[in-house]
Enzyme design. Structure first.
Site, mmCIF file in Angstrom:
data_model
loop_
_atom_site.group_PDB
_atom_site.id
_atom_site.type_symbol
_atom_site.label_atom_id
_atom_site.label_comp_id
_atom_site.label_asym_id
_atom_site.label_seq_id
_atom_site.Cartn_x
_atom_site.Cartn_y
_atom_site.Cartn_z
ATOM 1 N N ASP A 67 -7.451 -8.970 -13.269
ATOM 2 C CA ASP A 67 -6.765 -8.681 -14.532
ATOM 3 C C ASP A 67 -5.327 -9.183 -14.549
ATOM 4 O OD1 ASP A 67 -5.826 -6.920 -12.637
ATOM 5 O OD2 ASP A 67 -6.383 -5.108 -13.700
ATOM 6 N N ASN A 136 -6.963 7.569 -13.301
ATOM 7 C CA ASN A 136 -7.875 8.010 -14.363
ATOM 8 C C ASN A 136 -9.256 7.363 -14.223
ATOM 9 O OD1 ASN A 136 -7.496 5.377 -15.183
ATOM 10 N ND2 ASN A 136 -6.747 5.850 -17.229
ATOM 11 N N HIS A 138 -9.901 4.036 -13.838
ATOM 12 C CA HIS A 138 -10.088 2.655 -14.291
ATOM 13 C C HIS A 138 -10.233 1.699 -13.112
ATOM 14 C CE1 HIS A 138 -5.452 2.061 -14.423
ATOM 15 N NE2 HIS A 138 -5.889 1.221 -13.520
ATOM 16 N N GLU A 143 -10.526 0.843 -18.944
ATOM 17 C CA GLU A 143 -10.045 2.207 -19.103
ATOM 18 C C GLU A 143 -11.171 3.138 -19.547
ATOM 19 O OE1 GLU A 143 -7.195 2.991 -18.082
ATOM 20 O OE2 GLU A 143 -5.519 1.936 -19.027
#
Ligand code: GLP
Length: 240
Positions: A67, A136, A138, A143
């Site tokens: 990414d 979280n 990801h 996400e």
């Protein structure tokens, strides 16, 4: 899924580097999938040490990163391109032309994502894909959401991720709100997945990874669908 629990961050980094080095020795034209974040830095430095010692050779290795922020200039010191140059590519004998990071400065980001997937497919996909994990859940910048995307795509970042990543920027306002990321399908194409998880702040998400459920609320749980996954964690992440 194989879980290796290490005593420390250093041991986790060494174990990860040993797995990659052993596989690279078997296949000189290795395709290595890479991740950013603070977690894999120790492992990248351990790989650079092995390269310097003549144990492994990057001259025929190709890399694909997960990414990149969007929009961001690759020369910006907060870009993932800059991060990869600093923490790995500049430290080993890799040909930079063989290193690939999604283009955070592309005029047409959707087209850049499609081109990224096409070029990556031609390599036959990563022999090993390195993954970290967001607190979280990801992976890359996939996400938590009601649905996840298969291919490389443009995505918005959650408040939690902007907050977590703001430690690298002058303030949360400077963290880009979007990113280009490989999708879950792209990530799962890798032949082997090597996930690194360290620190107490990752205990909750590691617990979700170790139960018997998959959910788009914790995107990392989808790696349980892959048949060759090694998770290397430290005791703090494992025990909380
Ligand atoms: C970033 C990256 C992820 C990375 C995650 C965890 O948002 N896009 O690929 O795994 O953060 O980062 P860290 O290792 O610093 O906890």
């Amino acid at each position: 899924m194989e879980i290796i629990v290490c005593k420390s961050y250093e041991e986790m980094s060494e174990r990860g580097a040993a797995i990659i080095a052993a596989a690279m020795k078997e296949k000189p034209d290795f395709v290595l999938g890479l991740a950013t974040g603070s977690t894999p830095v120790g492992m990248y430095h351990a790989l650079a040490d092995k390269n310097r010692a003549g144990e492994i050779d990057f001259s025929r290795v190709t890399t694909y990163n997960l990414d990149e922020y969007y929009p961001i200039d690759p020369k910006n010191d907060q870009s993932y391109r800059y991060f990869m140059n600093k923490n790995l590519f500049d430290l080993v004998n890799i040909d930079k032309a063989n290193t690939h990071v999604p283009d955070g400065s592309a005029a047409d980001p959707e087209a850049a994502c499609r081109a990224y997937d096409e070029a990556y497919a031609k390599t036959g996909y990563a022999d090993i894909q390195v993954l970290g994990i967001g607190r979280n859940g990801h992976i890359g910048f996939n996400e938590p959401d009601a649905a996840l995307t298969v291919g490389t795509h443009v995505t918005g970042l959650t408040e939690d991720t902007i907050d977590a990543n703001s430690r690298f920027f002058a303030s949360a306002d400077e963290v880009p709100t979007h990113a280009l990321t490989m999708g879950m399908g792209t990530i799962l194409k890798a032949k082997k997945i090597l996930m690194l998880i360290n620190g107490k702040q990752k205990h909750e998400v590691l617990t979700a990874l170790l139960d018997d459920k998959i959910t788009t609320a914790v995107p990392a749980t989808f790696i349980k669908l892959h048949s060759d996954v090694v998770v290397i964690c430290d005791e703090e992440a494992y025990r909380g």
